[in-house]
Design a protein around this motif. Structure first.
Motif, PDB file in Angstrom:
ATOM      1  N   ASP A 121       0.811  -1.218   0.000  1.00  0.00           N
ATOM      2  CA  ASP A 121       0.000   0.000   0.000  1.00  0.00           C
ATOM      3  C   ASP A 121       0.846   1.271   0.000  1.00  0.00           C
ATOM      4  O   ASP A 121       0.504   2.264  -0.665  1.00  0.00           O
ATOM      5  CB  ASP A 121      -0.944   0.007   1.201  1.00  0.00           C
TER       6      ASP A 121
ATOM      7  N   ASP B 287       2.444   1.686  -3.453  1.00  0.00           N
ATOM      8  CA  ASP B 287       1.394   2.038  -4.413  1.00  0.00           C
ATOM      9  C   ASP B 287       0.958   3.491  -4.246  1.00  0.00           C
ATOM     10  O   ASP B 287       0.689   4.194  -5.236  1.00  0.00           O
ATOM     11  CB  ASP B 287       0.188   1.109  -4.244  1.00  0.00           C
TER      12      ASP B 287
ATOM     13  N   ASP C  93       1.180   6.413  -7.028  1.00  0.00           N
ATOM     14  CA  ASP C  93       0.057   7.272  -7.415  1.00  0.00           C
ATOM     15  C   ASP C  93       0.459   8.742  -7.360  1.00  0.00           C
ATOM     16  O   ASP C  93       0.087   9.543  -8.231  1.00  0.00           O
ATOM     17  CB  ASP C  93      -1.137   7.029  -6.496  1.00  0.00           C
TER      18      ASP C  93
ATOM     19  N   GLU D 137       4.311  -4.213 -11.492  1.00  0.00           N
ATOM     20  CA  GLU D 137       2.928  -4.682 -11.509  1.00  0.00           C
ATOM     21  C   GLU D 137       2.458  -5.117 -12.897  1.00  0.00           C
ATOM     22  O   GLU D 137       1.319  -5.552 -13.051  1.00  0.00           O
ATOM     23  CB  GLU D 137       2.011  -3.572 -10.973  1.00  0.00           C
TER      24      GLU D 137
END
Length: 414
Positions: free
Chosen positions: A55, A58, A62, A287
């Motif tokens: 998390d 990620d 972002d 990813e």
């Protein structure tokens, strides 16, 4: 909490990427982003299996995408892209969107929402990838650079708006109302940005430019956070807020502290291109569903198919509607640059997969085609421009069109 080894691997890949660009530069000019994504694939689960984002990583990725779109918004000089050029770029994108959705409907077997995902992804332009290339070659401030900025800006902004309208999960009328409200607030912010700033703003910017205060940089980050939060509050894609924040930042800095604006931008770029943006690209590689691509021959065959569709859907309308003062070679180069895509393809396919509108194999095929576009199309366009003797000239072949009379900024550029 993130595993420290993953973040170390990501940053090691980010450091290694420019070294590889330098090492291979004498033979072939490979865009930095290709190495960043490639190294991410290498250390990711499908190859070496060393890096596994969580998390925290990620979230940082972002932020990296938001920073990339923010910097793309900042690069847009509306004084250079107004008038006939802007109208042509808008019409070319609308034609691309209609063609993209129509072709995607045929590919998806009539699945409307899947067609929206694929069709919108086919219309995007990686302005944040293309503009640095033009800037490094000295062409960004010329006529070709101004035209590319206009077509690229619409190719960056248009898909974000389309995603907000078509893929938000709400009724189109509701999405359009929220988008209109966001636009009204942004317009009010632009009006505020165009007003003269008090003298203390410029003084404080200069006083803290090389101190721990960094007032202007903190102000820029506040603008970005506000626009991201506004987009989130309206239920719109945060990339819309990031782009708007870049536009607002340019207006504020150039009016309030013109002498310091380039230095402030350099500091923001250092934060973006030095940490957040490469992190986004490396995580994109980690990813990337390489297994789905390699284990499905159909998905692998879709990669060149999607690349061809990008050239048809995005490149052909750009070539047809390019300003008439550009020669044939420049129009082809413009079409190739405008067809270069990746960041928004990643973002749009991620939304499609998360909403179960798109399969991971199709998403991998689209991202694979976008990666090839970044590797092949800008290099081909640059060689076309160089072969035509256009590098570094950027001169107009004809007088400016309507709405492009050429002020002081234009006279400097040409």
């Amino acid at each position: 909490m993130t595993h420290p080894g993953t973040l170390v691997l990501i940053m090691a890949a980010a450091v290694l990427a420019p070294l590889l660009v330098h090492a291979t530069g004498r033979r072939i000019r490979i865009p930095l982003v290709i190495f960043e994504i490639g190294l991410g694939i290498l250390v990711g689960p499908d190859v070496l299996g060393w890096a596994h984002p969580d998390d925290v990583v990620d979230t940082l990725a972002d932020l990296g995408l938001s920073m990339l779109i923010f910097l793309a918004g900042y690069e847009i000089d509306f004084a250079a892209v107004r008038g006939d050029t802007l109208r042509r770029s808008m019409w070319s994108w609308l034609v691309s969107l209609a063609a993209g959705i129509a072709l995607a409907l045929a590919i998806s077997g009539g699945d409307v929402f899947e067609a929206f995902v694929i069709g919108t992804a086919l219309t995007s332009t990686a302005l944040g990838t293309v503009l640095p290339m033009l800037r490094d070659s000295g062409e960004q401030r010329g006529r070709f650079g101004a035209v590319m900025s206009a077509f690229g800006a619409v190719g960056e902004f248009g898909p974000v708006v389309a995603v907000a309208l078509l893929l938000s999960g709400r009724r189109p009328a509701e999405s359009a109302a929220l988008l209109a409200a966001f636009g009204a607030i942004t317009a009010a912010a632009v009006f505020w940005a165009l007003r003269p700033r008090p003298p203390w703003f410029a003084r404080l910017t200069e006083l803290t430019l090389h101190s721990s205060g960094q007032f202007a940089v903190r102000f820029v980050m506040l603008l970005l956070a506000c626009m991201l939060g506004l987009a989130e509050a309206f239920g719109l894609d945060v990339l819309l807020g990031a782009f708007a924040a870049g536009v607002l930042t340019r207006l504020v800095l150039h009016r309030a502290a013109p002498a310091s604006s380039e230095v402030v931008l350099g500091k923001v770029e250092a934060m973006g291109f030095g940490f957040l943006v490469p992190l986004f690209y490396v995580v994109t590689g980690i990813e990337f569903d390489l297994a789905a691509l390699l284990h499905d021959p159909g998905a692998l065959l879709l990669v060149p198919g999607f690349l061809l569709l990008v050239l048809l859907v995005r490149g052909v309308p750009v070539y047809a509607l390019a300003p008439r003062d550009l020669g044939r070679t420049d129009r082809v180069a413009l079409a190739l640059f405008a067809s270069t895509c990746l960041p928004l393809v990643v973002a749009i396919t991620t939304i499609g997969v998360d909403q179960e509108l798109l399969g991971t194999d199709q998403a991998a095929s689209l991202v694979g085609a976008a990666m090839i576009s970044v590797l092949v199309l800008p290099l081909t366009a640059m060689r076309l421009r160089s072969g035509a003797g256009a590098r570094g000239t950027g001169r107009r072949a004809h007088p400016p069109h309507d709405g492009e009379k050429g002020g002081a900024k234009d006279s400097e550029a040409w």
